[in-house]
Design a protein around this motif. Structure first.
Motif, PDB file in Angstrom:
ATOM      1  N   HIS A  66       0.797  -1.268   0.059  1.00 26.58           N
ATOM      2  CA  HIS A  66       0.030   0.116   0.015  1.00 26.58           C
ATOM      3  C   HIS A  66       0.803   1.267  -0.110  1.00 26.58           C
ATOM      4  O   HIS A  66       0.445   2.294  -0.222  1.00 26.58           O
ATOM      5  CB  HIS A  66      -0.881   0.021   1.299  1.00 26.58           C
ATOM      6  CG  HIS A  66      -1.936  -1.011   1.254  1.00 26.58           C
ATOM      7  ND1 HIS A  66      -3.051  -1.045   0.238  1.00 26.58           N
ATOM      8  CD2 HIS A  66      -2.175  -2.077   1.812  1.00 26.58           C
ATOM      9  CE1 HIS A  66      -3.719  -2.202   0.459  1.00 26.58           C
ATOM     10  NE2 HIS A  66      -3.315  -2.846   1.387  1.00 26.58           N
ATOM     11  N   SER A  69       3.733   1.958  -4.022  1.00 24.91           N
ATOM     12  CA  SER A  69       2.538   2.026  -5.212  1.00 24.91           C
ATOM     13  C   SER A  69       2.313   3.831  -5.021  1.00 24.91           C
ATOM     14  O   SER A  69       2.540   4.226  -4.215  1.00 24.91           O
ATOM     15  CB  SER A  69       1.457   1.271  -4.937  1.00 24.91           C
ATOM     16  OG  SER A  69       0.674   1.493  -3.625  1.00 24.91           O
ATOM     17  N   ASN A  75      -4.070   0.575  -5.389  1.00 25.17           N
ATOM     18  CA  ASN A  75      -4.459  -0.910  -5.628  1.00 25.17           C
ATOM     19  C   ASN A  75      -5.217  -1.667  -4.443  1.00 25.17           C
ATOM     20  O   ASN A  75      -4.538  -2.064  -3.557  1.00 25.17           O
ATOM     21  CB  ASN A  75      -3.428  -1.691  -6.096  1.00 25.17           C
ATOM     22  CG  ASN A  75      -3.752  -3.228  -6.639  1.00 25.17           C
ATOM     23  OD1 ASN A  75      -4.900  -3.421  -6.557  1.00 25.17           O
ATOM     24  ND2 ASN A  75      -2.799  -3.964  -6.645  1.00 25.17           N
ATOM     25  N   ARG A  77      -6.328  -4.405  -4.205  1.00 27.81           N
ATOM     26  CA  ARG A  77      -6.467  -5.892  -4.412  1.00 27.81           C
ATOM     27  C   ARG A  77      -5.088  -6.433  -4.089  1.00 27.81           C
ATOM     28  O   ARG A  77      -4.714  -7.612  -4.853  1.00 27.81           O
ATOM     29  CB  ARG A  77      -7.009  -6.369  -5.753  1.00 27.81           C
ATOM     30  CG  ARG A  77      -8.456  -5.982  -5.678  1.00 27.81           C
ATOM     31  CD  ARG A  77      -9.221  -6.503  -6.783  1.00 27.81           C
ATOM     32  NE  ARG A  77     -10.868  -6.085  -6.634  1.00 27.81           N
ATOM     33  CZ  ARG A  77     -11.436  -5.109  -6.703  1.00 27.81           C
ATOM     34  NH1 ARG A  77     -10.760  -4.134  -7.237  1.00 27.81           N
ATOM     35  NH2 ARG A  77     -12.770  -5.187  -6.941  1.00 27.81           N
ATOM     36  N   TRP A  78      -4.079  -5.970  -3.696  1.00 29.79           N
ATOM     37  CA  TRP A  78      -2.956  -6.594  -3.372  1.00 29.79           C
ATOM     38  C   TRP A  78      -3.006  -7.794  -2.652  1.00 29.79           C
ATOM     39  O   TRP A  78      -3.792  -8.147  -1.737  1.00 29.79           O
ATOM     40  CB  TRP A  78      -1.889  -5.688  -2.370  1.00 29.79           C
ATOM     41  CG  TRP A  78      -1.225  -4.377  -3.238  1.00 29.79           C
ATOM     42  CD1 TRP A  78      -1.676  -3.179  -2.929  1.00 29.79           C
ATOM     43  CD2 TRP A  78      -0.541  -4.374  -4.187  1.00 29.79           C
ATOM     44  NE1 TRP A  78      -1.119  -2.131  -3.212  1.00 29.79           N
ATOM     45  CE2 TRP A  78      -0.345  -3.008  -4.451  1.00 29.79           C
ATOM     46  CE3 TRP A  78       0.151  -5.283  -5.051  1.00 29.79           C
ATOM     47  CZ2 TRP A  78       0.428  -2.373  -5.555  1.00 29.79           C
ATOM     48  CZ3 TRP A  78       1.243  -4.682  -5.817  1.00 29.79           C
ATOM     49  CH2 TRP A  78       1.189  -3.433  -6.350  1.00 29.79           C
ATOM     50  N   GLU A  87       3.369  -9.342  -9.310  1.00 29.72           N
ATOM     51  CA  GLU A  87       2.250  -8.516  -9.086  1.00 29.72           C
ATOM     52  C   GLU A  87       2.642  -7.141  -9.062  1.00 29.72           C
ATOM     53  O   GLU A  87       2.028  -6.346  -9.869  1.00 29.72           O
ATOM     54  CB  GLU A  87       1.727  -8.832  -7.648  1.00 29.72           C
ATOM     55  CG  GLU A  87       0.432  -8.287  -7.059  1.00 29.72           C
ATOM     56  CD  GLU A  87       0.097  -8.651  -5.858  1.00 29.72           C
ATOM     57  OE1 GLU A  87      -1.116  -8.466  -5.410  1.00 29.72           O
ATOM     58  OE2 GLU A  87       0.813  -9.006  -5.167  1.00 29.72           O
ATOM     59  N   TYR A  91       1.158  -4.440 -11.806  1.00 27.82           N
ATOM     60  CA  TYR A  91       0.626  -3.173 -11.460  1.00 27.82           C
ATOM     61  C   TYR A  91       0.906  -1.998 -12.313  1.00 27.82           C
ATOM     62  O   TYR A  91       0.342  -1.266 -12.783  1.00 27.82           O
ATOM     63  CB  TYR A  91       1.045  -2.727 -10.052  1.00 27.82           C
ATOM     64  CG  TYR A  91       0.818  -1.483  -9.445  1.00 27.82           C
ATOM     65  CD1 TYR A  91      -0.412  -0.932  -9.112  1.00 27.82           C
ATOM     66  CD2 TYR A  91       1.551  -0.748  -9.364  1.00 27.82           C
ATOM     67  CE1 TYR A  91      -0.700   0.082  -8.820  1.00 27.82           C
ATOM     68  CE2 TYR A  91       1.771   0.841  -8.807  1.00 27.82           C
ATOM     69  CZ  TYR A  91       0.347   1.249  -8.504  1.00 27.82           C
ATOM     70  OH  TYR A  91       0.052   2.415  -8.304  1.00 27.82           O
ATOM     71  N   ASP A  94      -0.481  -2.295 -15.871  1.00 27.97           N
ATOM     72  CA  ASP A  94      -1.798  -1.802 -15.680  1.00 27.97           C
ATOM     73  C   ASP A  94      -2.152  -0.033 -15.502  1.00 27.97           C
ATOM     74  O   ASP A  94      -2.879   0.436 -16.120  1.00 27.97           O
ATOM     75  CB  ASP A  94      -2.708  -2.333 -14.499  1.00 27.97           C
ATOM     76  CG  ASP A  94      -2.877  -3.825 -14.511  1.00 27.97           C
ATOM     77  OD1 ASP A  94      -2.737  -4.360 -15.734  1.00 27.97           O
ATOM     78  OD2 ASP A  94      -3.037  -4.575 -13.390  1.00 27.97           O
ATOM     79  N   CYS A  95      -1.005   0.449 -14.937  1.00 24.09           N
ATOM     80  CA  CYS A  95      -0.975   2.019 -14.847  1.00 24.09           C
ATOM     81  C   CYS A  95      -0.705   2.343 -16.111  1.00 24.09           C
ATOM     82  O   CYS A  95      -1.397   3.733 -16.559  1.00 24.09           O
ATOM     83  CB  CYS A  95       0.038   2.251 -13.884  1.00 24.09           C
ATOM     84  SG  CYS A  95      -0.341   2.081 -12.071  1.00 24.09           S
ATOM     85  N   GLU A  98      -4.073   2.232 -17.827  1.00 21.65           N
ATOM     86  CA  GLU A  98      -5.266   2.991 -17.188  1.00 21.65           C
ATOM     87  C   GLU A  98      -5.063   4.348 -17.506  1.00 21.65           C
ATOM     88  O   GLU A  98      -6.167   4.988 -17.654  1.00 21.65           O
ATOM     89  CB  GLU A  98      -5.327   2.641 -15.744  1.00 21.65           C
ATOM     90  CG  GLU A  98      -6.529   3.332 -14.816  1.00 21.65           C
ATOM     91  CD  GLU A  98      -6.293   2.955 -13.577  1.00 21.65           C
ATOM     92  OE1 GLU A  98      -6.993   3.778 -12.750  1.00 21.65           O
ATOM     93  OE2 GLU A  98      -5.711   2.077 -13.182  1.00 21.65           O
ATOM     94  N   THR A 229     -11.960  -1.909  -0.632  1.00 20.22           N
ATOM     95  CA  THR A 229     -12.489  -1.575  -1.726  1.00 20.22           C
ATOM     96  C   THR A 229     -13.890  -1.187  -1.610  1.00 20.22           C
ATOM     97  O   THR A 229     -14.491  -0.001  -2.282  1.00 20.22           O
ATOM     98  CB  THR A 229     -13.066  -2.811  -2.755  1.00 20.22           C
ATOM     99  OG1 THR A 229     -13.724  -3.720  -1.948  1.00 20.22           O
ATOM    100  CG2 THR A 229     -11.865  -3.396  -3.221  1.00 20.22           C
TER     101      THR A 229
END
Length: 503
Positions: A66, A69, A75, A77-78, A87, A91, A94-95, A98, A229
C-alpha cells in the motif's frame, strides 16, 4: 533545401528516459497536468523497470504494497502485505494502460547519448530507434538498473553457466547442479531459499553478513480486500499509517546508539533461527544495524542450514574452468555461478551518456563523487531533472514517495518556465554546493556513515552520495516548490540571465 532544426516532427517539450516507477509516474502526471508534448524512451519492450528486469525466484518487495505504489493509483487488491515481482510488474503495466500513456512510450529506444545544444537550448537525444530533440530531459533510470559484476580473476573463462540475479537465466535448469552463489545481499536472501531445495549442492560465498529481521508477510483476507474496496478513505488511512510507521525508523537509523538497541530484534531473530552457536557467530554482523541495508526474511536462515548448503566466508581468489578457488587455496567444483552482487548504485551508467555545457559528460562532472541539488538537478546541465538522483535513497521507507515528490518538483519547474517564458533553467553551482554541505552535515554521525561498515551507500572517497538522511516529509517539503533563486534562468534572448534579473 535548408534543414530545419529542431525538426518539429521529433522535437519535444519533455523527453523521459525509462518506464519504471520514475518514468511512468512522470509520464502520467505530465498528462494529468495537460502536458502532452512528451515521449518516454524505453530500452526494453515493456514498462516496469526493475520489476520487469528482476525475475529471479522469490523476488519481492520489502516495503508494504500500500506504500510501495503510486498515491494517485491505489490498488485495493494486493494479494499480501509485501508485493511479489509478478504482481508489481502487472501493477505498472496496468498503470500504463489505465492512464493512457502507453502510446507515448517508444519501446526498444535505448538512450545512447543526450547532449545539450547551447545554441538551440535543446537536448539532442540519440536512441537506438532514432534521434530527437527536447527542451527538458527527465531521466528515470534509477540506481538499480545496471548489475555490478565483480572483478574476479578467471570469471570470464569459466566453462559453466554464469549470470547475475538481475538477469536470471530461466533457461538454465538448476536441478541437481552444483551452484556457487556470490553475495548475501537483498537479492540473494530471496533467491537462495527458492533454489536450495532443487540444487544438488550450493556454496554460498559471504563477504559480510547482513542484519536480517523477521518478515511479517501475510496474505490479505477477503474481509481486508472488501474494506479496502468499499470503505471510503480506508485505503488512504492504511497507506498513511504505514508511511508514518516507517518514519519512526528514520529516527532510529539516524542515531547509531538507538539503532544498536533496535538491533536486538534482528539478533533475536538470528538466535531463534540458528541454534548452532558457531554458525550464528559467522552470521552475526560486526556493524550497527542499518549501516548496510536492513533485510527481512523468514526463509533465508533455514535454507542455509540445509545439508546441501555450505556457507563460505573465505574470499574468492579466482575462478577456474570448473571451480571457485578461495584465498586459503581450497578449490570447490561448480557448474553454475550466480552473482548476487548488487548494482552500480554510486557509479550511474547513464552518467557517461549525458553531456552538458561545453560537452562535459556527467561522468566527468561526477569524477570526484555524485552530487545534485535536491537530488534532481546538476550544475552545468540545463533543463536536466534526475529521478532518484544523488541522496534520494531511503533506508527506511518507500522510494515511490521520493519519486512522487520529485515529479511534483519537475511539474512546478515546468509551470514556472511557462509563466516566465524561460528557455532553460540551470542549477547554480553555489546552490548545489551549499545544499550538499548541509546534507553532509546531517549525514555525519548517522548509522549510514558511522555504523562501522563499508556499504554501497558510500563512494570510493568515503562520502555518502546515496542516502536521504532524514524523514520523507522533509524531502517532500524540500521539493514542494521549484526555487528560481537556486538557478540560472534563461530566456530565448538571454541564455545566461542571472536568476535575480529574470522577470
Amino acid at each position: 533545401m535548408t534543414e530545419t532544426f529542431p525538426d518539429p516532427a521529433r522535437d519535444l517539450r519533455v523527453a523521459v528516459i525509462g518506464s519504471g516507477f520514475s518514468g511512468l509516474g512522470t509520464a502520467i502526471r505530465l498528462l494529468q497536468q495537460g502536458i502532452d508534448d512528451f515521449l518516454v524512451f524505453e530500452r526494453a519492450d515493456e514498462v516496469g523497470g526493475t520489476w520487469r528486469d528482476n525475475t529471479y525466484p522469490g523476488c519481492a518487495c520489502d516495503v508494504m504494497s500500500h506504500l510501495y505504489s503510486f498515491s494517485f493509483a491505489p490498488n485495493p487488491r494486493w494479494k499480501s502485505t509485501f508485493g511479489k515481482q509478478q504482481e508489481l510488474f502487472a501493477y505498472l503495466r496496468d498503470c500504463a494502460d489505465e492512464f493512457g500513456v502507453r502510446s507515448r512510450i517508444r519501446f526498444r529506444h535505448e538512450l545512447t547519448e543526450a547532449r545539450w545544444d547551447d545554441l538551440h537550448k535543446r537536448w539532442r537525444i540519440s536512441t537506438t530507434g532514432g534521434d530527437y530533440t527536447a527542451q527538458v530531459l527527465v531521466t528515470g533510470t534509477g540506481y538499480l538498473s545496471e548489475p555490478a559484476i565483480p572483478d574476479v580473476p578467471g570469471l570470464a573463462d569459466f566453462q559453466g553457466e554464469v549470470f547475475h540475479s538481475a538477469r536470471w537465466r530461466h533457461d538454465v535448469d538448476l536441478t541437481g547442479r552444483r551452484v556457487a552463489v556470490v553475495g548475501t545481499g537483498a537479492s540473494a536472501i530471496q533467491f537462495v531459499p527458492a533454489i536450495q531445495p532443487k540444487v544438488g549442492h550450493l556454496d554460498l560465498y559471504q563477504r559480510t553478513p547482513p542484519w536480517i529481521g523477521p518478515k511479517n508477510d501475510k496474505v490479505n483476507s477477503a474481509l481486508q480486500t472488501k474494506l479496502l474496496t468499499s470503505v471510503p478513505g480506508y485505503q488512504r488511512f492504511r497507506r498513511n499509517f504505514n508511511m508514518w510507521g516507517r518514519e519512526i525508523l528514520a529516527f532510529v537509523m539516524a542515531r547509531p546508539a538507538v539503532a544498536a538497541k533496535m538491533q536486538k530484534m534482528a539478533s533475536d531473530h538470528l538466535k531463534k533461527s540458528v541454534p548452532d552457536e558457531r554458525l550464528r557467530a559467522v552470521l552475526t554482523p560486526d556493524y550497527v544495524l542499518a549501516c548496510k541495508r536492513l533485510l527481512f526474511s523468514n526463509t533465508y536462515y533455514p535454507a542455509i542450514q540445509q545439508p546441501n548448503v555450505d556457507l563460505v566466508t573465505d574470499g574468492i581468489a579466482k575462478v577456474t574452468a570448473d571451480a571457485v578457488v578461495t584465498v586459503d587455496g581450497q578449490e570447490r567444483p561448480v557448474d553454475t555461478i550466480i552473482l548476487g552482487t548488487g548494482f552500480e548504485a554510486v557509479q550511474r551508467p547513464i552518467a557517461e551518456r549525458l553531456f552538458g555545457r561545453d560537452g562535459v559528460s556527467l561522468k566527468e562532472t561526477w569524477s570526484e563523487g555524485m552530487s545534485a541539488l535536491r537530488g534532481t538537478g546538476v550544475a552545468g546541465f540545463p533543463n536536466l531533472f534526475m529521478m532518484l538522483g544523488p541522496n534520494t535513497t531511503l533506508g527506511h521507507s518507500s522510494q515511490v514517495i521520493m519519486i512522487e515528490a520529485q515529479i511534483a518538483y519537475v511539474l512546478d519547474a515546468l509551470k514556472m518556465m511557462d509563466k516566465r517564458g524561460l528557455a532553460c533553467v540551470e542549477v547554480l553551482p553555489e546552490a548545489q554546493r551549499a545544499y550538499n554541505e548541509r546534507l553532509d552535515q546531517r549525514l555525519e554521525g548517522t548509522v549510514w556513515n558511522a555504523g562501522n561498515c563499508r556499504s554501497w551507500y558510500l563512494d570510493e572517497h568515503g562520502r555518502n552520495p546515496s542516502i536521504w538522511p532524514t524523514y520523507t516529509w522533509r524531502f517532500r517539503r524540500a521539493t514542494s516548490r521549484f526555487d528560481p533563486a537556486e538557478h540560472l534562468l534563461s530566456t530565448s534572448e538571454d541564455l545566461r540571465a542571472p536568476a535575480h534579473t529574470a522577470s
